[in-house]
Design a protein around this motif. Structure first.
Motif, PDB file in Angstrom:
ATOM      1  N   PHE A 121      46.302 -22.727  44.651  1.00 16.25           N
ATOM      2  CA  PHE A 121      46.766 -23.359  43.424  1.00 16.25           C
ATOM      3  C   PHE A 121      47.849 -24.379  43.768  1.00 16.25           C
ATOM      4  N   SER A 122      47.730 -25.568  43.225  1.00 13.67           N
ATOM      5  CA  SER A 122      48.811 -26.536  43.360  1.00 13.67           C
ATOM      6  C   SER A 122      49.877 -26.214  42.327  1.00 13.67           C
ATOM      7  N   SER A 123      51.069 -26.744  42.528  1.00 10.28           N
ATOM      8  CA  SER A 123      52.140 -26.497  41.554  1.00 10.28           C
ATOM      9  C   SER A 123      51.779 -27.071  40.192  1.00 10.28           C
ATOM     10  N   GLY A 124      51.098 -28.226  40.198  1.00 20.33           N
ATOM     11  CA  GLY A 124      50.700 -28.853  38.938  1.00 20.33           C
ATOM     12  C   GLY A 124      49.708 -28.007  38.164  1.00 20.33           C
ATOM     13  N   SER A 125      48.713 -27.433  38.872  1.00 18.61           N
ATOM     14  CA  SER A 125      47.720 -26.604  38.195  1.00 18.61           C
ATOM     15  C   SER A 125      48.349 -25.313  37.676  1.00 18.61           C
ATOM     16  N   THR A 126      49.291 -24.757  38.421  1.00 18.21           N
ATOM     17  CA  THR A 126      49.969 -23.539  37.986  1.00 18.21           C
ATOM     18  C   THR A 126      50.779 -23.780  36.713  1.00 18.21           C
ATOM     19  N   ILE A 127      51.534 -24.880  36.693  1.00 23.93           N
ATOM     20  CA  ILE A 127      52.333 -25.221  35.507  1.00 23.93           C
ATOM     21  C   ILE A 127      51.430 -25.466  34.301  1.00 23.93           C
ATOM     22  N   SER A 128      50.339 -26.202  34.526  1.00 23.64           N
ATOM     23  CA  SER A 128      49.434 -26.514  33.416  1.00 23.64           C
ATOM     24  C   SER A 128      48.764 -25.250  32.884  1.00 23.64           C
TER      25      SER A 128
END
Length: 303
Positions: A121-128
């Motif tokens: 998981f990228s940080s962006g996908s986790t936040i989203s």
């Protein structure tokens, strides 16, 4: 380079409106069993595609291997499940809530891909994902305050979204070895047979419906399918996947507007707030999981 015969951005807009009409048509059937609606949608679409398959694509069936057949059958079964669950959810909750929960299916596709291929998981996908879950919780809480039936409909829509994700995941490899129309034809056929057997078991009536309902069955097979999904598939030839994916995020907005105009459905505060948060989260999710491709549409034809 080729130029498109039609502006692909306009095609995507038409596609969004066409796909968004699906829950409206289902609501207008007034009591027809959900599995019957889904059965006729796939049956009519299957029959419309048959002459094209027989005249241009029948040779492809000779080259389909055993694995692709199995995956196509699995896809068809879960497509049938998706339609039944989604259409049934519309009997218990609003168009807005149902379509929002259906629209989050890319999240389940991504999660399925993660568990199958162990991608990080990228940080962006986790936040989203957190944003999408937060917005979904707001919608669910608001629906719970309105009615217990709304919550049941919301849960059906979520399970339908998971079924849609499994349909997409199971057909990823098969779609690469077959033309889109051949793959779609097989999946629709399997889904149609699955629903036929289900309706026979459940003893749902296949006839004695009003002429209005027969027109709706036809409209469901033609407008969301051929004016919706087919236009999306065509637009992908000229636009990148992320552009089309982001356009599809606008389906809840278009469906909500159609529901307000045609069905006189109104939104409650939780749907407006939660829906806005979910759509924002989906935009971030698509941006964080899509590869950046520079796509240009040439104004000159190179034949």
């Amino acid at each position: 380079m080729r130029i498109p015969p039609f502006n692909p951005y306009i095609a995507v807009i038409i596609g969004v409106i066409a796909v968004s009409s699906s829950p409206i048509f289902v609501k207008l059937t007034n009591g027809v069993p959900s599995a019957i609606i889904a059965n006729y949608r796939l049956l009519i679409a299957f029959l419309i595609m048959t002459p094209i398959i027989l005249s241009k694509y029948r040779k492809e069936f000779r080259n389909i291997n055993y694995r692709d057949w199995i995956l196509a059958v699995i896809s068809g079964i879960f497509l049938a499940a998706y339609f039944v669950l989604w259409f049934e959810s519309l009997n218990d909750t609003t168009v807005t809530s149902s379509i929002i929960f259906i629209t989050i299916h890319p999240v389940f596709v991504f999660l399925g891909t993660y568990f199958l291929s162990q991608e990080r998981f990228s940080s962006g996908s986790t936040i989203s994902l957190i944003i999408i879950l937060f917005g979904s919780a707001i919608i669910g809480w608001g629906d719970y305050q309105e009615s217990n039936a709304f919550i049941y409909g919301d849960l059906l829509a979520i399970v339908a979204s998971i079924s849609l994700a499994i349909y997409i995941l199971s057909g990823q490899k098969t779609r690469k070895s077959l033309s889109l129309i051949t793959y779609t034809y097989i999946v629709y056929g399997v889904g149609m047979i699955t629903l036929l057997l289900y309706n026979i078991i459940m003893q749902n009536p296949f006839g004695n419906y009003s002429m209005k309902n027969w027109y709706i069955f036809l409209a469901l097979a033609v407008i969301p399918t051929f004016l919706g999904h087919s236009l999306f598939n065509w637009a992908i030839k000229w636009l990148n996947n992320s552009t089309v994916s982001m356009a599809i995020v606008f389906e809840p907005i278009a469906a909500t507007l159609l529901a307000y105009i045609i069905l006189k459905e109104t939104m409650i505060w939780s749907q407006l707030l939660g829906g806005t948060i979910v759509i924002f989260g989906l935009f971030l999710f698509i941006l964080s999981t899509s590869r950046k491709n520079s796509v240009t549409i040439s104004k000159k034809s190179n034949k």
